[in-house]
Design a protein around this motif. Structure first.
Motif, short mmCIF file in Angstrom:
data_model
loop_
_atom_site.label_atom_id
_atom_site.label_comp_id
_atom_site.label_asym_id
_atom_site.label_seq_id
_atom_site.Cartn_x
_atom_site.Cartn_y
_atom_site.Cartn_z
N PHE A 1 -61.78 91.56 4.40
CA PHE A 1 -60.73 92.09 4.60
C PHE A 1 -60.74 92.92 3.97
O PHE A 1 -61.82 93.46 2.64
N ALA A 2 -59.44 93.68 3.41
CA ALA A 2 -59.63 95.03 2.90
C ALA A 2 -59.33 95.05 1.55
O ALA A 2 -59.94 95.74 0.42
N GLY B 1 -54.03 90.17 7.50
CA GLY B 1 -53.68 90.80 6.40
C GLY B 1 -55.02 92.66 7.13
O GLY B 1 -55.46 92.11 7.68
N PRO B 2 -54.80 93.18 6.10
CA PRO B 2 -55.38 94.41 6.54
C PRO B 2 -57.15 94.48 6.37
O PRO B 2 -57.70 93.59 5.21
N ARG B 3 -57.81 94.94 7.32
CA ARG B 3 -59.29 94.60 7.50
C ARG B 3 -60.26 95.77 7.45
O ARG B 3 -60.00 96.57 8.12
N LEU B 4 -61.10 95.70 7.26
CA LEU B 4 -61.89 95.89 6.85
C LEU B 4 -62.62 96.70 8.15
O LEU B 4 -63.29 97.59 8.52
N TYR B 5 -63.38 95.19 8.58
CA TYR B 5 -64.25 95.74 9.46
C TYR B 5 -63.92 93.69 9.97
O TYR B 5 -64.27 93.51 9.25
N MET B 6 -64.76 93.69 11.21
CA MET B 6 -64.83 92.62 11.96
C MET B 6 -66.11 92.67 13.10
O MET B 6 -66.26 93.25 13.25
N ARG C 1 -63.48 87.51 2.34
CA ARG C 1 -64.17 87.24 3.42
C ARG C 1 -63.79 85.91 4.34
O ARG C 1 -63.55 84.53 3.48
N LEU C 2 -62.88 85.57 5.40
CA LEU C 2 -62.34 85.04 6.46
C LEU C 2 -63.73 84.59 7.90
O LEU C 2 -63.82 85.80 8.51
N ASP C 3 -64.28 83.67 7.99
CA ASP C 3 -65.14 83.06 8.65
C ASP C 3 -64.69 81.98 9.88
O ASP C 3 -64.60 80.82 9.94
#
Length: 300
Positions: free
Chosen positions: A107-108, A76-81, A112-114
């Protein structure tokens, strides 16, 4: 949209996120198994919208996932990583991409996925008792017990650990005192963080005594409020001061009072020896420095 703005996305539910995480694994033959750890597997952690999804994909080898990172776009769309292993490598720290590699993704939609990948022969599933197997395509993972936070629970201190905590608390306040007299607030705040760490230890041991050392107080003592008397929790929060010198002095005195009475309680219940001389000396030194004028020619 202006820079920094994102279109509002409905936050995916836990069920939707888990279906996505497992669906990716099911469709990718390179992924052999999936397990989760962290707060979502801990039955004693309150559930909320900010909990990360701490996921490990057990894979045949890490290299293909690292060389073509576009595969993570399907989440999915990310804000940052953040890619912590890449950062460590750029800083000259020892890393082993073949053993473990991770992406920390915001994610936007707010989730949050780690996410980490690790080959079967390098899996750490037996080293963390909060692990829970979500998928094992061919039964390759070892059998594990239900997740438990037992490794994170407050441990009964030895007499040496108790004495070291007492000494470190009162000694480090020496630095706080001189920093406040000089009005070096950034330095003071750093020193206070060290001193508060000792206070958290002592408060944790108090909780341990009350619960037969069967609970975890969480990172930075964030769950202390569950077991501390209300007045102690209030005083603990009062140790977090503003950037104003006089307010910091008040918070330091609150910290000293809370530490002193808690340390005396631990002394009584664990039959250890509280160093009264050091405590009185440290507290007295604070009071002396607090009343020193700026043109003082000596401390005493």
């Amino acid at each position: 949209m202006r820079r920094g703005e994102t279109a509002a996305l409905k936050m995916r539910t836990e069920r939707e996120m888990m279906e996505l995480i497992l669906g990716v694994a099911q469709r990718d033959e390179r992924i052999l198994a999936v397990y989760m750890n962290g707060s979502r597997t801990n039955p004693n952690v309150p559930r909320d919208i900010f909990q990360d999804y701490d996921i490990v994909y057990v894979v045949k080898e890490n290299r293909p996932f690292i060389e073509d990172k576009s595969w993570i776009d399907q989440f999915g769309p990310r804000l940052y990583m953040q890619q912590p292993d890449e950062i460590d490598k750029s800083l000259g720290k020892p890393v082993d991409f073949a053993a473990c590699y991770g992406w920390l993704i915001q994610f936007a939609d707010g989730n949050r996925l780690d996410l980490h990948v690790e080959p079967l022969e390098k899996t750490n599933i037996l080293e963390d008792k909060l692990c829970k197997i979500l998928l094992d395509k061919k039964g390759i993972l070892p059998a594990i017990l239900e997740p438990t936070d037992v490794d994170y629970r407050v441990k009964r201190p030895s007499a040496a650990q108790y004495e070291a905590c007492v000494n470190e608390f009162w000694w480090c306040l020496n630095n706080v005192a001189k920093g406040l007299w000089r009005e070096e607030i950034p330095y003071v705040q750093d020193m206070l963080a060290l001193v508060r760490g000792e206070l958290i230890k002592m408060l944790s041991w108090r909780v341990g005594c009350d619960t037969d050392f069967s609970v975890s107080v969480g990172k930075s003592g964030k769950y202390l409020y569950r077991w501390l008397p209300k007045e102690d929790w209030r005083d603990f929060l009062g140790t977090y001061a503003s950037g104003k010198t006089e307010e910091i002095w008040e918070s330091v005195m609150t910290m000293c009072g809370l530490f002193d009475r808690t340390a005396r309680e631990i002394e009584r219940r664990l039959h250890y020896s509280y160093d009264i001389q050091t405590a009185e000396g440290g507290w007295g030194h604070l009071r002396q420095v607090r009343q020193l004028p700026k043109d003082a020619e000596g401390v005493y």
